[in-house]
Every structure is written in structure tokens, then in C-alpha cells.
Design a protein around this motif. Structure first.
Motif, PDB file in Angstrom:
ATOM      1  N   UNK A 127      62.083 -21.706 -10.208  1.00  0.00           N
ATOM      2  CA  UNK A 127      61.681 -21.138  -8.664  1.00  0.00           C
ATOM      3  C   UNK A 127      62.351 -22.197  -8.110  1.00  0.00           C
ATOM      4  N   UNK A 128      62.518 -21.966  -6.785  1.00  0.00           N
ATOM      5  CA  UNK A 128      63.926 -22.864  -4.851  1.00  0.00           C
ATOM      6  C   UNK A 128      62.253 -23.589  -4.957  1.00  0.00           C
ATOM      7  N   UNK A 129      62.296 -24.650  -4.490  1.00  0.00           N
ATOM      8  CA  UNK A 129      61.405 -25.261  -3.776  1.00  0.00           C
ATOM      9  C   UNK A 129      60.869 -24.724  -2.666  1.00  0.00           C
ATOM     10  N   UNK A 130      59.876 -24.732  -1.954  1.00  0.00           N
ATOM     11  CA  UNK A 130      59.598 -24.672  -1.078  1.00  0.00           C
ATOM     12  C   UNK A 130      59.446 -25.268  -0.048  1.00  0.00           C
ATOM     13  N   UNK A 131      59.452 -24.518   1.517  1.00  0.00           N
ATOM     14  CA  UNK A 131      59.790 -25.025   3.262  1.00  0.00           C
ATOM     15  C   UNK A 131      58.117 -24.787   3.771  1.00  0.00           C
ATOM     16  N   UNK A 132      57.945 -25.079   4.785  1.00  0.00           N
ATOM     17  CA  UNK A 132      57.165 -24.849   5.529  1.00  0.00           C
ATOM     18  C   UNK A 132      57.574 -23.883   6.474  1.00  0.00           C
ATOM     19  N   UNK A 133      56.788 -23.081   7.206  1.00  0.00           N
ATOM     20  CA  UNK A 133      57.118 -21.954   7.657  1.00  0.00           C
ATOM     21  C   UNK A 133      57.677 -22.188   8.808  1.00  0.00           C
ATOM     22  N   UNK A 134      58.635 -21.690   9.379  1.00  0.00           N
ATOM     23  CA  UNK A 134      58.756 -22.607  10.272  1.00  0.00           C
ATOM     24  C   UNK A 134      58.285 -22.061  11.826  1.00  0.00           C
ATOM     25  N   UNK A 135      58.993 -22.431  13.085  1.00  0.00           N
ATOM     26  CA  UNK A 135      58.415 -22.247  14.037  1.00  0.00           C
ATOM     27  C   UNK A 135      58.563 -20.285  14.731  1.00  0.00           C
ATOM     28  N   UNK A 136      59.979 -20.494  14.040  1.00  0.00           N
ATOM     29  CA  UNK A 136      60.276 -18.911  14.586  1.00  0.00           C
ATOM     30  C   UNK A 136      59.509 -17.829  14.141  1.00  0.00           C
ATOM     31  N   UNK A 137      59.777 -18.364  12.750  1.00  0.00           N
ATOM     32  CA  UNK A 137      58.514 -17.200  11.578  1.00  0.00           C
ATOM     33  C   UNK A 137      57.225 -16.167  13.052  1.00  0.00           C
ATOM     34  N   UNK A 138      56.397 -17.245  13.572  1.00  0.00           N
ATOM     35  CA  UNK A 138      55.382 -17.394  13.953  1.00  0.00           C
ATOM     36  C   UNK A 138      55.949 -16.325  16.380  1.00  0.00           C
ATOM     37  N   UNK A 139      56.951 -17.544  16.346  1.00  0.00           N
ATOM     38  CA  UNK A 139      57.376 -16.667  17.665  1.00  0.00           C
ATOM     39  C   UNK A 139      57.628 -15.254  17.364  1.00  0.00           C
ATOM     40  N   UNK A 157      63.169 -18.371   4.565  1.00  0.00           N
ATOM     41  CA  UNK A 157      63.185 -19.863   5.330  1.00  0.00           C
ATOM     42  C   UNK A 157      62.591 -20.831   3.790  1.00  0.00           C
ATOM     43  N   UNK A 158      61.315 -20.234   3.715  1.00  0.00           N
ATOM     44  CA  UNK A 158      60.134 -20.849   3.073  1.00  0.00           C
ATOM     45  C   UNK A 158      60.678 -20.438   1.909  1.00  0.00           C
ATOM     46  N   UNK A 159      61.011 -20.166   1.673  1.00  0.00           N
ATOM     47  CA  UNK A 159      61.237 -18.850  -0.165  1.00  0.00           C
ATOM     48  C   UNK A 159      62.785 -19.635  -0.506  1.00  0.00           C
ATOM     49  N   UNK A 160      63.379 -20.298   0.617  1.00  0.00           N
ATOM     50  CA  UNK A 160      65.120 -20.717   0.199  1.00  0.00           C
ATOM     51  C   UNK A 160      64.685 -22.571   0.478  1.00  0.00           C
ATOM     52  N   UNK A 161      63.746 -22.924   0.427  1.00  0.00           N
ATOM     53  CA  UNK A 161      64.065 -24.850   0.598  1.00  0.00           C
ATOM     54  C   UNK A 161      64.898 -24.940   1.710  1.00  0.00           C
TER      55      UNK A 161
END
Length: 407
Positions: A103-115, A158-162
Motif C-alpha cells: 500500500x502506498x504512503x498516504x498524503x494529506x488531502x489537498x486544498x482543491x479537494x475541499x474547493x 492525491x491522498x491515496x497515491x502518495x
């Protein structure tokens, strides 16, 4: 992996210029085949034949029949079984080492996800409440609705794909997808005239004709990006990377491919004469003609790995993308109007569409008949094939896939 690299996967003697001319020829055949058929059938193009957007249904459609219902149902079930239980169709179980993907490392959800989430959810709430004002939001609701959803999907990828996604890693490619998506969908609006309007826009009169054309162009720009975002999301699940990797090789000789290509083109032409009986052909012929044509020209398509290695991963992971997206599209469309007791609808959404599809107009999920959802599967693959064809013609660099497992 660039378009240039993907354009020379076989030993072909044609020059780049000859490839381009052949591909343009296929596109012209797609465009003018049914047009010429109608011209000779009716002694010219009937008045207002290309009246877009259509606000009323076309010819009266045949009612569902047992043979059509059973036939399409069997095809639908077989397609679902291929996607869910591929071993029934000769696929081998992946070896343990292939299934043990990390499983790839997780990133934080980017700003455009919320926008994107605010834009999508806010527009859904607004259209679901059937508010008349602000008028501009009704008039342009497709833009925040569909592009907002694209940004949501991209943020999840982006979150799931490092930290890798189309918006973050291949922004130019994402923009190119949006631009090429317009022509890809308007081709289907064009084919819709020849099958005598299987869908129409009853409230499009809320907008001036010219404004609706701009609206349709901008709104359709999200279709191909949606399909690719779903694909990128599916690629983040390690099991899918190998689920379809060890399938049967399918190698058809040249004469078979040529025969299928000619039949697909003939079917598209014949749809102008038999719009009800061949309504389904518009969802198949463009895909078949372009996929076979690209393969014969030595241009990479997701079918190449099936022929070379029996690896169906590209094709079968991408195939259901617009089936998933279709439920989102149809759900938002259905919610955007009030459904009256007499079966009619009222509302303020000029982009609201309604279906009148022959032989399958029963058991609806939202506005779409249940069996009509089968059309979303070839349309998914068509989105990729259209993007490949247009990217090749315009020499647009593209990675086609950001998933390491698929490279």
C-alpha cells in the motif's frame, strides 16, 4: 511515457504523416457516413434535422420486447461477471508474489479537494431545492457540479497515491483532457440526430440558443477528466493492478479486424435508415473504428497488452469508470427537477435531460432505463480511445497513466 513513445509500438512502414492522414480519414468516415446516408435516404437533409438542443423527443420509440430485454440483460450480466469474476472467462489467479503489492504512503488531502467538494455539494443542494434564483447558477450549474466532482476525485487520488494525481502531477494533461472532451462528447450529440433523439433537453429553452451552445461546450469538458479520475482512483487499489493481468491472449488476423471495422462503419451508416433497431450502434461504432484503426497504425491503445501478453488490466480497470460516474450524473440530473404525478417534470435547470430509448424504456434508475447503463461501459473506453487519437493528432505529451503498476 509520452504520446510519441506510445505511437510506435509495432513494426509499421507508414510514415508519421501517413498515420495522421489515415486517422483523419477514419474521423471523416465517422462524421460523414451517417450524414451521406440521410442525404440519399431523404433526398437531402430534412429541415431542422440538426436542431440543437432538441426540446422534445424525436420519433415514437418501440416499446420493450422480450427478446431485446433478455438479449441486452444477458449481455449486461456477462459484462458484469467479466469485471467481477474474470476467472469464469479464462483468467488465471495471480501468483502470491503478484498479489502482495504494498500500500502506498498516504498524503494529506489537498486544498482543491475541499474547493471541489464545496462546489459540487453546494450546486447539488441548490439544484435539488429547485430554486429559481440566482439565475446565473441555474444557467451555469454544470461547471461547478462536474468540475467540482473532478477536483474531489483528484483530491482522493492525491491522498491515496502518495501525493500524485492528474491535477498535481500532470496538470497540462488534465487541461488537454478537458479540451478534447468537448469534441468527444459533441460527436455523440451529432450521432443523436441520426438515431432520432434518444435524449433531449426539455428545459433548454430557459437559455438563449447561443448561450446554451456555450453551456454545452463548457459542461462537456469534464467528461473525459471524470473517466480518467475514476481510473486513477481504481488504480490506487493494489488488487486491481493484478486482477486482470493473467488473461487469455486475443490475436485477430488482419482480415478479421478489417471485417469488424467495415461492419462497424456500415452499422453507423445503416443507423440513419434504421434508427430504432440500430440505436445502440452509436455507442459501439466510434470505439470499434478508432480502436482498430489506431492499432493498425501502430498507435498504442489499451487493447495492445491483451494481444501481446494477455494483460487486460488497462481495459477492464478503465471500462467501468463511466458506469460509476453515470450514477452520479444521472442522480444529480434527476434531483435537479421536480417529478410530477403525471410523469412530467418541472424545474429551472436548462441542462436537464430526458431519455426516450427504444426497446429498453423500463425499470428506470433516475432518468436512465436500467439496461441503458450498459452503454456507459463502452463509452468509458471510448473516452480513452478518443483522447489517444486526438492527443496523437495534436502531438500532446501525455503519460496516459500515473499508476506505477500499469507502466
Amino acid at each position: 511515457m509520452s504520446t510519441t513513445t506510445l505511437s510506435y509500438v509495432g513494426a509499421h512502414k507508414l510514415t508519421l504523416q501517413q498515420r495522421v492522414l489515415c486517422l483523419i480519414g477514419l474521423l471523416l468516415a465517422l462524421l460523414f457516413g451517417p450524414y451521406i446516408a440521410v442525404y440519399f435516404k431523404d433526398g437531402g437533409i430534412p429541415d431542422k434535422f440538426f436542431n440543437f438542443p432538441a426540446t422534445t423527443p424525436g420519433d415514437v420509440k418501440p416499446a420493450p420486447t422480450l427478446i431485446m430485454t433478455v438479449g441486452i440483460s444477458v449481455l449486461f450480466i456477462a459484462t458484469m461477471l467479466l469485471l467481477i469474476v474474470p476467472r469464469l472467462f479464462g483468467f488465471k489467479k495471480p501468483p502470491p508474489i503478484a498479489r502482495a503489492a504494498k500500500r502506498k504512503a498516504r498524503a494529506t488531502l489537498p486544498s482543491w479537494f475541499y474547493i471541489g467538494g464545496i462546489a459540487f455539494a453546494g450546486t447539488v443542494v441548490f439544484t435539488t431545492l429547485h430554486l429559481q434564483r440566482p439565475v446565473w447558477l441555474n444557467d451555469w450549474s454544470l461547471l461547478p457540479l462536474w468540475w467540482g466532482f473532478v477536483l474531489v476525485l483528484d483530491g482522493i487520488v492525491y491522498y491515496r497515491n502518495a501525493g500524485r494525481s492528474l491535477a498535481a502531477t500532470a496538470t497540462t494533461e488534465l487541461i488537454a483532457m478537458g479540451v478534447l472532451s468537448v469534441s468527444g462528447w459533441l460527436l455523440f450529440e451529432y450521432f443523436n440526430f441520426f438515431i432520432r433523439l434518444n435524449w433531449y433537453y426539455p428545459f433548454s429553452g430557459l437559455l438563449h440558443h447561443d448561450k446554451f451552445l456555450i453551456y454545452a461546450v463548457l459542461g462537456s469538458s469534464a467528461f473525459i477528466p471524470m473517466a480518467f479520475e475514476w481510473y486513477q482512483l481504481l488504480c490506487t487499489f493494489p488488487g486491481l493492478a493484478v486482477k486482470y493481468k493473467f488473461g487469455p491472449k486475443v490475436v485477430w488476423p488482419l482480415w478479421v479486424r478489417m471485417t469488424i471495422l467495415i461492419v462497424a462503419l456500415a452499422g453507423l451508416v445503416a443507423s440513419a435508415f434504421y434508427p430504432n433497431d440500430l440505436f445502440f450502434i452509436v455507442w459501439l461504432s466510434p470505439l470499434i473504428i478508432l480502436a482498430i484503426g489506431l492499432g493498425m497504425l501502430g498507435i498504442w491503445t489499451p487493447f495492445i497488452s491483451i494481444k501481446q501478453r494477455g494483460d487486460w488490466s488497462f481495459l477492464l480497470v478503465f471500462a467501468p469508470t463511466f458506469l460509476f460516474q453515470g450514477f452520479v450524473l444521472e442522480g444529480a440530473n434527476w434531483l435537479s427537477v421536480k417529478h410530477l404525478a403525471n410523469g412530467e417534470a418541472s424545474g429551472f435547470n436548462p441542462a436537464y435531460w430526458h431519455y426516450c430509448i427504444p426497446y429498453v424504456n423500463q425499470m428506470h434508475i433516475f432518468e436512465m432505463p436500467l439496461l441503458g447503463y450498459l452503454g456507459y461501459i463502452p463509452f468509458s473506453v471510448y473516452c480513452w480511445i478518443w483522447f489517444i487519437a486526438m492527443a496523437f493528432l495534436m502531438d500532446i505529451p501525455t503519460t496516459f497513466s500515473l499508476s506505477e503498476e500499469y507502466k
